[in-house]
Motif scaffolding. Sequence first.
Motif, PDB file in Angstrom:
ATOM      1  N   GLY A 184       0.806  -1.200   0.000  1.00 39.18           N
ATOM      2  CA  GLY A 184       0.000   0.000   0.000  1.00 39.18           C
ATOM      3  C   GLY A 184       0.846   1.259   0.000  1.00 39.18           C
ATOM      4  N   ARG A 185       0.159   2.375  -0.061  1.00 39.35           N
ATOM      5  CA  ARG A 185       0.812   3.674  -0.169  1.00 39.35           C
ATOM      6  C   ARG A 185       1.663   3.981   1.062  1.00 39.35           C
ATOM      7  NH1 ARG A 185      -0.317   8.306  -2.924  1.00 39.35           N
ATOM      8  NH2 ARG A 185      -2.254   7.419  -3.720  1.00 39.35           N
ATOM      9  N   MET A 186       2.876   4.431   0.831  1.00 40.36           N
ATOM     10  CA  MET A 186       3.777   4.904   1.880  1.00 40.36           C
ATOM     11  C   MET A 186       4.595   6.058   1.324  1.00 40.36           C
ATOM     12  SD  MET A 186       5.513   1.618   3.749  1.00 40.36           S
ATOM     13  CE  MET A 186       4.566   0.190   4.236  1.00 40.36           C
ATOM     14  N   GLY A 187       4.827   7.059   2.127  1.00 41.73           N
ATOM     15  CA  GLY A 187       5.723   8.134   1.749  1.00 41.73           C
ATOM     16  C   GLY A 187       7.063   7.966   2.431  1.00 41.73           C
ATOM     17  N   ALA A 188       8.023   8.804   2.077  1.00 43.13           N
ATOM     18  CA  ALA A 188       9.365   8.705   2.648  1.00 43.13           C
ATOM     19  C   ALA A 188       9.335   8.828   4.166  1.00 43.13           C
ATOM     20  CB  ALA A 188      10.256   9.783   2.041  1.00 43.13           C
ATOM     21  N   GLU A 189       8.494   9.730   4.658  1.00 44.21           N
ATOM     22  CA  GLU A 189       8.422   9.955   6.099  1.00 44.21           C
ATOM     23  C   GLU A 189       8.017   8.684   6.839  1.00 44.21           C
ATOM     24  OE1 GLU A 189       6.589  13.453   9.036  1.00 44.21           O
ATOM     25  OE2 GLU A 189       5.982  13.307   6.931  1.00 44.21           O
ATOM     26  N   GLU A 190       7.022   7.985   6.296  1.00 43.60           N
ATOM     27  CA  GLU A 190       6.546   6.765   6.943  1.00 43.60           C
ATOM     28  C   GLU A 190       7.575   5.641   6.839  1.00 43.60           C
ATOM     29  OE1 GLU A 190       2.692   3.725   6.787  1.00 43.60           O
ATOM     30  OE2 GLU A 190       2.774   5.505   5.505  1.00 43.60           O
ATOM     31  N   ILE A 191       8.209   5.506   5.664  1.00 50.08           N
ATOM     32  CA  ILE A 191       9.213   4.455   5.484  1.00 50.08           C
ATOM     33  C   ILE A 191      10.385   4.657   6.430  1.00 50.08           C
ATOM     34  CG2 ILE A 191      10.875   3.459   3.855  1.00 50.08           C
ATOM     35  CD1 ILE A 191       8.846   4.188   1.628  1.00 50.08           C
ATOM     36  N   VAL A 192      10.873   5.883   6.498  1.00 57.89           N
ATOM     37  CA  VAL A 192      12.017   6.179   7.362  1.00 57.89           C
ATOM     38  C   VAL A 192      11.658   5.955   8.828  1.00 57.89           C
ATOM     39  CG1 VAL A 192      13.587   7.989   8.136  1.00 57.89           C
ATOM     40  CG2 VAL A 192      13.024   7.794   5.727  1.00 57.89           C
ATOM     41  N   ALA A 193      10.433   6.310   9.199  1.00 55.20           N
ATOM     42  CA  ALA A 193      10.005   6.112  10.584  1.00 55.20           C
ATOM     43  C   ALA A 193      10.055   4.634  10.970  1.00 55.20           C
ATOM     44  CB  ALA A 193       8.605   6.670  10.781  1.00 55.20           C
ATOM     45  N   ARG A 194       9.752   3.745  10.010  1.00 55.41           N
ATOM     46  CA  ARG A 194       9.800   2.311  10.298  1.00 55.41           C
ATOM     47  C   ARG A 194      11.228   1.798  10.386  1.00 55.41           C
ATOM     48  NH1 ARG A 194       5.730  -1.203   6.790  1.00 55.41           N
ATOM     49  NH2 ARG A 194       6.850  -2.775   8.001  1.00 55.41           N
ATOM     50  N   LEU A 195      12.134   2.415   9.633  1.00 56.01           N
ATOM     51  CA  LEU A 195      13.532   1.978   9.653  1.00 56.01           C
ATOM     52  C   LEU A 195      14.288   2.555  10.837  1.00 56.01           C
ATOM     53  CD1 LEU A 195      14.411   2.425   5.858  1.00 56.01           C
ATOM     54  CD2 LEU A 195      13.770   0.310   7.034  1.00 56.01           C
ATOM     55  N   ASP A 196      13.953   3.780  11.194  1.00 56.63           N
ATOM     56  CA  ASP A 196      14.626   4.476  12.301  1.00 56.63           C
ATOM     57  C   ASP A 196      13.841   4.197  13.578  1.00 56.63           C
ATOM     58  OD1 ASP A 196      15.821   6.168  14.082  1.00 56.63           O
ATOM     59  OD2 ASP A 196      15.644   7.969  12.844  1.00 56.63           O
ATOM     60  N   THR A 197      14.281   3.237  14.360  1.00 63.20           N
ATOM     61  CA  THR A 197      13.515   2.770  15.512  1.00 63.20           C
ATOM     62  C   THR A 197      13.347   3.824  16.597  1.00 63.20           C
ATOM     63  OG1 THR A 197      15.553   1.838  16.444  1.00 63.20           O
ATOM     64  CG2 THR A 197      14.136   0.363  15.148  1.00 63.20           C
ATOM     65  N   GLY A 198      14.180   4.827  16.607  1.00 63.10           N
ATOM     66  CA  GLY A 198      14.062   5.867  17.635  1.00 63.10           C
ATOM     67  C   GLY A 198      13.188   7.025  17.208  1.00 63.10           C
ATOM     68  N   ALA A 199      12.668   6.985  15.968  1.00 64.89           N
ATOM     69  CA  ALA A 199      11.916   8.121  15.441  1.00 64.89           C
ATOM     70  C   ALA A 199      10.631   8.370  16.225  1.00 64.89           C
ATOM     71  CB  ALA A 199      11.604   7.892  13.969  1.00 64.89           C
ATOM     72  N   ALA A 200       9.884   7.309  16.535  1.00 61.33           N
ATOM     73  CA  ALA A 200       8.602   7.475  17.227  1.00 61.33           C
ATOM     74  C   ALA A 200       8.791   8.124  18.591  1.00 61.33           C
ATOM     75  CB  ALA A 200       7.911   6.119  17.378  1.00 61.33           C
TER      76      ALA A 200
END
Length: 530
Positions: A184-200
Motif C-alpha cells: 500500500g501507499r507509503m511516503g518517505a516519512e513513513e518508510i524512514v520512521a519504520r527503519l529508524d527505531t528511535g523516530a517514534a
Amino acid sequence: MLDATLKSQLKAYLEKVTQPIEIVASLDDSEKSGEMSALLSDIVGLSSQITLIERRDSDARTPSFSIGRPGHDIGLRFAGIPMGHEFTSLVLALLQVGGHPSKLAQDVLDQIRGLEGTFHFETYFSLSCQNCPDVVQALNLMAVLNPNVTHTAIDGALFPAEVESRQIMSVPTIYLNGEVFGQGRMGAEEIVARLDTGAAKRDAARIAAQAPYEVLVIGGGPAGAAAAIYAARKGIRTGVAAERFGGQVLDTMAIENFISVPETEGPKLAAALEQHVREYEVDIMNLQRAEALVPASAEGGLHEVKLANGASLKARTLVLATGARWRQMGVPGEDQYRNKGVAYCPHCDGPLFKGKRVAVIGGGNSGVEAAIDLAGIVEHVTLIEFDAKLRADEVLQRKLRSLANVVVITSALTTEVTGDGQKVTGLVYKDRTSGEQHKVELAGVFVQIGLLPNTEWLKGALDLSPRGEIEVDSHGRTSLAGVFAAGDATTTPYKQIVIAMGEGSKAALSAFDHLIRTSAPAAAGAAQAA
C-alpha cells in the motif's frame, strides 16, 4: 516513444539538471526492450548531461535500466518501462540523480542520510496504480541520498513469473532484503520512521513539548486542510495532527467534479492541499493517530487529544476531520486474504488479475464502476449486490449490462472468502430469497461497499449517530462546547471533496467565533497548559 509535447515538457525539466547522469540499460531482442531503448534514447536527446550505455547481458530482470552519477554509488533501477503514473517517478529520479534538490522537509532528508545498515528495496507496481508512485519516488530518493539504500522498481505486468512465484496480488508491494516490508501507499516519512527505531520516541517528545493551540485540527484530508488554512488566516495558533496528510483523497483515481478543475488525480490534489497549508504558520504533525479525546473540564479550558505514540496535544478548540475508510465485509477469510486476492482498489490491483476470474462486492456507483473497469482486464467479473437491485446511476448500469463477461447477482449476502492458505480461491454467498448457499470459484474479490467513519476513538466523548458519524449542527458544532467537526466523519450528507472543504472552512470559522466569545481565564489556562 515520447510525443512532441511530452518531449518539450521533459526538456524544460531536464534543464534543472546540474550534474552528469549515466543510464545503463540491460536489453534483449524483445519488443519491450525495443520500447525501453526508444524511451531512453529520447531522454538522452533532450539533455547533454545524460549518457546512455546499452548492454546485452544476462541481468535477472530484462529489460531494465539504472540511473546513476559517475563516481557516486547510487543504487536506483527501473525494471520495466515507467510510463503512465510512473513517468513522474522517472522524471524525479533523473532530476534528483542530476543534483536537483528534493522538496521533502529537511529533517526527513537528514534522517534518510543518517540511516545505518543495508537496505535493498524492491517495489512491485502497476502502471495504472495511483498509489505506487509515492512509494517508488520515496525509495528512489532514499537511494539517491544514502549509499546504504538500493531500490528496484518492478513493473509486475512485465515480470509475471516473478509475481506468480512471490504470490504478489496487490500493488505496491515492497520487499526489504528479500522479505515483505509493506503493502500500500507509503511516503518517505513513513518508510524512514519504520527503519529508524528511535523516530517514534523522538516524535512523541517533540509533540508533547508543544504549547497549547487555539485551534487544533485532527485529520489532514480536504476538510482538515481547509480548516487549518481558514484558522491560520485568522492569525491564531493552529496545528494539524494527521495519520496521513491527504486522507482518502490519496486513494482516489480520477477527480472530475472539483469545481473549476475539470480533471485531476487524488495524489496531485493531496500534494496541493499540503503545499497550501504549509504556506501558513501551521504546525503539521504527520503520521499521528488520535486515540482519545479528553474534554476540557471548564468553559474556556483546554481540550486534550491523546495520540497513539503516547504524546498529548492541548487546544482551546478542536476541529475533528478524521474522514472515513473503506468498509469491510466482516466475513471469514477477508482479513486472512487481504492483499492476497481481497482488494479494495480496482485501479491499483486490477492488472494483477489479468485473464483471471474476479468478483466485485457492491452495486452502488463504486461497485459498478469497478466491475466495468475490471471487465476490460480480467476474464470474468461476478458483481454481487445485497439489495434486490443495483443502486448505481442508470448510465453506469447500461454500460455494465453491455459487457459480455460480467454477471450480476442481486439479493445476495457474501458469507465467506475461501482460499488455499496462500491466496483467494473463491467466495461463498447466500441467496437472500431462497436461503441457498452458493460458491463461486475465482482469484480475486474487490470490496466496494461504502465508507466507515474514523470515529471509534471518540465513543463516549461526544455524540455519534447510529452509523458512528459525529453529530454536527449547521455551524459544525458537536455536542461538546469548543469542539467542531467536518467532512466524511460527520453526519453532513453527501461525502464529496468540495463539500468537505466547505464544511472544514465553516468549522474553522465557527471555532474562531467561539474563541472570541469565550475568554480563557489566564490562571486556569496557565495551569492546564502546565
